[in-house]
Write a protein that holds these residues in place. Structure first.
Motif, PDB file in Angstrom:
ATOM      1  N   ASN A   1       0.828  -1.215   0.000  1.00 29.29           N
ATOM      2  CA  ASN A   1       0.000   0.000   0.000  1.00 29.29           C
ATOM      3  C   ASN A   1       0.858   1.259   0.000  1.00 29.29           C
ATOM      4  O   ASN A   1       0.555   2.246  -0.677  1.00 29.29           O
ATOM      5  CB  ASN A   1      -0.934   0.007   1.212  1.00 29.29           C
ATOM      6  N   TYR A   2       1.930   1.199   0.773  1.00 34.42           N
ATOM      7  CA  TYR A   2       2.825   2.362   0.839  1.00 34.42           C
ATOM      8  C   TYR A   2       3.447   2.647  -0.526  1.00 34.42           C
ATOM      9  O   TYR A   2       3.536   3.818  -0.943  1.00 34.42           O
ATOM     10  CB  TYR A   2       3.911   2.124   1.875  1.00 34.42           C
TER      11      TYR A   2
ATOM     12  N   SER B   1       3.906   6.073  -5.070  1.00 32.80           N
ATOM     13  CA  SER B   1       3.918   6.274  -6.521  1.00 32.80           C
ATOM     14  C   SER B   1       2.897   7.322  -6.946  1.00 32.80           C
ATOM     15  O   SER B   1       3.180   8.197  -7.781  1.00 32.80           O
ATOM     16  CB  SER B   1       3.649   4.941  -7.223  1.00 32.80           C
ATOM     17  N   ARG B   2       1.707   7.265  -6.343  1.00 34.09           N
ATOM     18  CA  ARG B   2       0.665   8.237  -6.674  1.00 34.09           C
ATOM     19  C   ARG B   2       1.043   9.635  -6.182  1.00 34.09           C
ATOM     20  O   ARG B   2       0.695  10.645  -6.818  1.00 34.09           O
ATOM     21  CB  ARG B   2      -0.668   7.804  -6.064  1.00 34.09           C
ATOM     22  N   PHE B   3       1.755   9.686  -5.037  1.00 35.06           N
ATOM     23  CA  PHE B   3       2.201  10.988  -4.524  1.00 35.06           C
ATOM     24  C   PHE B   3       3.230  11.610  -5.466  1.00 35.06           C
ATOM     25  O   PHE B   3       3.194  12.826  -5.752  1.00 35.06           O
ATOM     26  CB  PHE B   3       2.795  10.809  -3.127  1.00 35.06           C
ATOM     27  N   GLU B   4       4.149  10.769  -5.960  1.00 36.74           N
ATOM     28  CA  GLU B   4       5.173  11.273  -6.874  1.00 36.74           C
ATOM     29  C   GLU B   4       4.560  11.744  -8.188  1.00 36.74           C
ATOM     30  O   GLU B   4       5.128  12.599  -8.877  1.00 36.74           O
ATOM     31  CB  GLU B   4       6.211  10.170  -7.135  1.00 36.74           C
ATOM     32  N   GLN B   5       3.398  11.201  -8.526  1.00 38.57           N
ATOM     33  CA  GLN B   5       2.693  11.644  -9.726  1.00 38.57           C
ATOM     34  C   GLN B   5       1.784  12.840  -9.451  1.00 38.57           C
ATOM     35  O   GLN B   5       1.135  13.356 -10.371  1.00 38.57           O
ATOM     36  CB  GLN B   5       1.865  10.494 -10.304  1.00 38.57           C
TER      37      GLN B   5
ATOM     38  N   LYS C   1       0.746   9.823   1.906  1.00 39.45           N
ATOM     39  CA  LYS C   1       2.036   9.119   1.866  1.00 39.45           C
ATOM     40  C   LYS C   1       2.546   8.868   3.288  1.00 39.45           C
ATOM     41  O   LYS C   1       3.011   7.774   3.618  1.00 39.45           O
ATOM     42  CB  LYS C   1       3.045   9.940   1.075  1.00 39.45           C
ATOM     43  N   ILE C   2       2.470   9.905   4.140  1.00 42.11           N
ATOM     44  CA  ILE C   2       2.952   9.771   5.522  1.00 42.11           C
ATOM     45  C   ILE C   2       2.112   8.753   6.295  1.00 42.11           C
ATOM     46  O   ILE C   2       2.644   7.928   7.039  1.00 42.11           O
ATOM     47  CB  ILE C   2       2.929  11.144   6.229  1.00 42.11           C
ATOM     48  N   SER C   3       0.811   8.792   6.095  1.00 36.98           N
ATOM     49  CA  SER C   3      -0.080   7.852   6.785  1.00 36.98           C
ATOM     50  C   SER C   3       0.226   6.407   6.392  1.00 36.98           C
ATOM     51  O   SER C   3       0.261   5.507   7.246  1.00 36.98           O
ATOM     52  CB  SER C   3      -1.544   8.169   6.468  1.00 36.98           C
ATOM     53  N   ALA C   4       0.459   6.180   5.115  1.00 32.90           N
ATOM     54  CA  ALA C   4       0.774   4.835   4.644  1.00 32.90           C
ATOM     55  C   ALA C   4       2.126   4.367   5.198  1.00 32.90           C
ATOM     56  O   ALA C   4       2.292   3.199   5.561  1.00 32.90           O
ATOM     57  CB  ALA C   4       0.786   4.798   3.126  1.00 32.90           C
ATOM     58  N   GLU C   5       3.078   5.287   5.292  1.00 33.53           N
ATOM     59  CA  GLU C   5       4.402   4.930   5.820  1.00 33.53           C
ATOM     60  C   GLU C   5       4.329   4.627   7.316  1.00 33.53           C
ATOM     61  O   GLU C   5       4.963   3.680   7.800  1.00 33.53           O
ATOM     62  CB  GLU C   5       5.384   6.065   5.567  1.00 33.53           C
ATOM     63  N   VAL C   6       3.545   5.430   8.056  1.00 34.45           N
ATOM     64  CA  VAL C   6       3.377   5.194   9.493  1.00 34.45           C
ATOM     65  C   VAL C   6       2.733   3.825   9.735  1.00 34.45           C
ATOM     66  O   VAL C   6       3.128   3.081  10.631  1.00 34.45           O
ATOM     67  CB  VAL C   6       2.525   6.315  10.127  1.00 34.45           C
TER      68      VAL C   6
ATOM     69  N   GLU D   1      -9.286   4.965   5.245  1.00 32.09           N
ATOM     70  CA  GLU D   1     -10.128   3.791   5.041  1.00 32.09           C
ATOM     71  C   GLU D   1      -9.289   2.568   4.724  1.00 32.09           C
ATOM     72  O   GLU D   1      -9.555   1.466   5.199  1.00 32.09           O
ATOM     73  CB  GLU D   1     -11.122   4.052   3.906  1.00 32.09           C
ATOM     74  N   LEU D   2      -8.275   2.776   3.898  1.00 31.89           N
ATOM     75  CA  LEU D   2      -7.395   1.682   3.504  1.00 31.89           C
ATOM     76  C   LEU D   2      -6.646   1.129   4.715  1.00 31.89           C
ATOM     77  O   LEU D   2      -6.582  -0.082   4.932  1.00 31.89           O
ATOM     78  CB  LEU D   2      -6.414   2.167   2.442  1.00 31.89           C
ATOM     79  N   ASN D   3      -6.088   2.045   5.523  1.00 31.68           N
ATOM     80  CA  ASN D   3      -5.355   1.623   6.723  1.00 31.68           C
ATOM     81  C   ASN D   3      -6.278   0.936   7.722  1.00 31.68           C
ATOM     82  O   ASN D   3      -5.925  -0.073   8.345  1.00 31.68           O
ATOM     83  CB  ASN D   3      -4.678   2.825   7.383  1.00 31.68           C
ATOM     84  N   SER D   4      -7.460   1.499   7.883  1.00 28.16           N
ATOM     85  CA  SER D   4      -8.412   0.934   8.841  1.00 28.16           C
ATOM     86  C   SER D   4      -8.846  -0.475   8.447  1.00 28.16           C
ATOM     87  O   SER D   4      -8.953  -1.377   9.294  1.00 28.16           O
ATOM     88  CB  SER D   4      -9.637   1.840   8.943  1.00 28.16           C
ATOM     89  N   SER D   5      -9.092  -0.687   7.163  1.00 26.80           N
ATOM     90  CA  SER D   5      -9.504  -2.016   6.702  1.00 26.80           C
ATOM     91  C   SER D   5      -8.374  -3.032   6.861  1.00 26.80           C
ATOM     92  O   SER D   5      -8.606  -4.203   7.168  1.00 26.80           O
ATOM     93  CB  SER D   5      -9.947  -1.956   5.238  1.00 26.80           C
TER      94      SER D   5
END
Length: 337
Positions: free
Chosen positions: A71-72, A77-81, A89-94, A300-304
């Protein structure tokens, strides 16, 4: 002179009662050995289940970390785009870094569980122990045992058996003490060869005379204070043992009820947690699709993902709880299978 005596107790009740005590002592020793064996089986069984639980938990956390990392990478990748914000990005990394320590802790738990099982099984540390079974292999047993109508009596419980044998020892001890008030009758046969005065040392030239004697003896105890004291003490011990047996039986029945309730609750939790795990998998798949098309958020992604991990861990824990409760129930009931 040469004398030989053969004694035979014709009526000696104390001797026969002592022989009976020895037989019961042997049975008590055998039951204590059985109790130790049952206790070791219980410890090894639960250690085996504990190892499966830690291995399954480690696999769940490893899968969770791989999913968080995936997911990160997608969010990065989407952040870089320029398609998502830096917050995503930070939430996914955490989320990814949050799962990592749990996986390390679970890996250490696997090592400790293996070491505990090796110690109980008498295996040296250098031997590699591999357990390929998983807790979900026992799911069918959890549901199948709900239909069983087992005998939950305590007749095979080792503690109750030992109390019964101790009571038998005291009962025989009382009988032994009562023999102190009973007469004893014995018979003795004495054979004798003797020679009178001789003036030389050649025993083969002596004039020998043989004689024999058959003696009957009857011993009737008149009064012995210690017999009354010992008999009273043995009766008091038996009364105390009976009270202890009743109290122990009540506590063991309470344990049986508790373990049965735990098994029933765990079996219901297994069913519920399995359904929750299936729903969490579906929710994760939906949240990933929603995020990919821009309709969902990273929260939502992190929670699921967290929900799926918790559901899988709880599912394994509920099966483990059922199995350990069953192992403890088998110990209380004295089951050796």
């Amino acid at each position: 002179a040469a004398v030989a005596t053969l004694s035979l107790p014709v009526f000696a009740p104390a001797v026969y009662k002592s022989m009976s005590l020895t037989k019961t002592d042997i049975q008590l020793a055998q039951e204590k050995a059985r109790s130790s064996r049952l206790d070791l089986i219980n410890q090894v069984t639960k250690a085996y289940y504990q190892l499966m639980l830690t291995q399954d938990s480690y696999e769940v956390l490893q899968k969770s970390y791989a999913l968080a990392e995936e997911n990160y990478n997608v969010v990065k990748s989407r952040f870089e785009q320029g398609l998502v914000s830096e917050y995503d990005k930070i939430s996914a990394e955490v989320q990814m870094r949050h799962v990592k320590p749990s996986g390390v802790s679970a890996e250490n738990g696997v090592r400790l569980s293996k070491l505990q099982l090796k110690v109980l099984m008498g295996i040296t540390e250098d031997i590699n122990l591999v357990v390929t079974e998983k807790l979900n292999n026992y799911e069918s047993m959890v549901f199948a045992n709900q239909l069983e109508n087992d005998n939950f009596g305590l007749e095979n419980n080792s503690t109750m058996r030992q109390l019964g044998l101790n009571d038998e020892l005291l009962k025989k001890s009382i009988s032994l003490q009562k023999t102190g008030f009973m007469p004893t009758f014995a018979m003795a046969l004495t054979g004798q060869y003797q020679s009178m005065y001789n003036n030389h040392w050649n025993v083969f030239d002596y004039s020998w005379v043989g004689s024999s004697q058959l003696t009957f003896s009857l011993n009737i105890p008149i009064y012995k204070a210690s017999n009354f004291t010992k008999l009273k003490s043995a009766r008091m011990q038996r009364t105390q043992l009976e009270l202890s047996r009743i109290d122990t039986e009540r506590k063991l029945n309470m344990q049986v009820t508790s373990y049965k309730s735990n098994m029933q609750a765990s079996s219901e939790q297994v069913l519920s947690n399995k359904e929750a795990m299936n729903q969490a998998n579906k929710a994760l798949s939906i949240s990933k699709k929603r995020y990919e098309v821009g309709k969902g958020t990273v929260l939502e992604l992190n929670s699921s993902q967290v929900s799926l991990t918790q559901a899988e861990l709880t599912y394994g824990q509920s099966i483990y709880d059922y199995l350990t409760a069953k192992a403890d129930l088998d110990l209380v009931l004295g089951r050796e299978k």
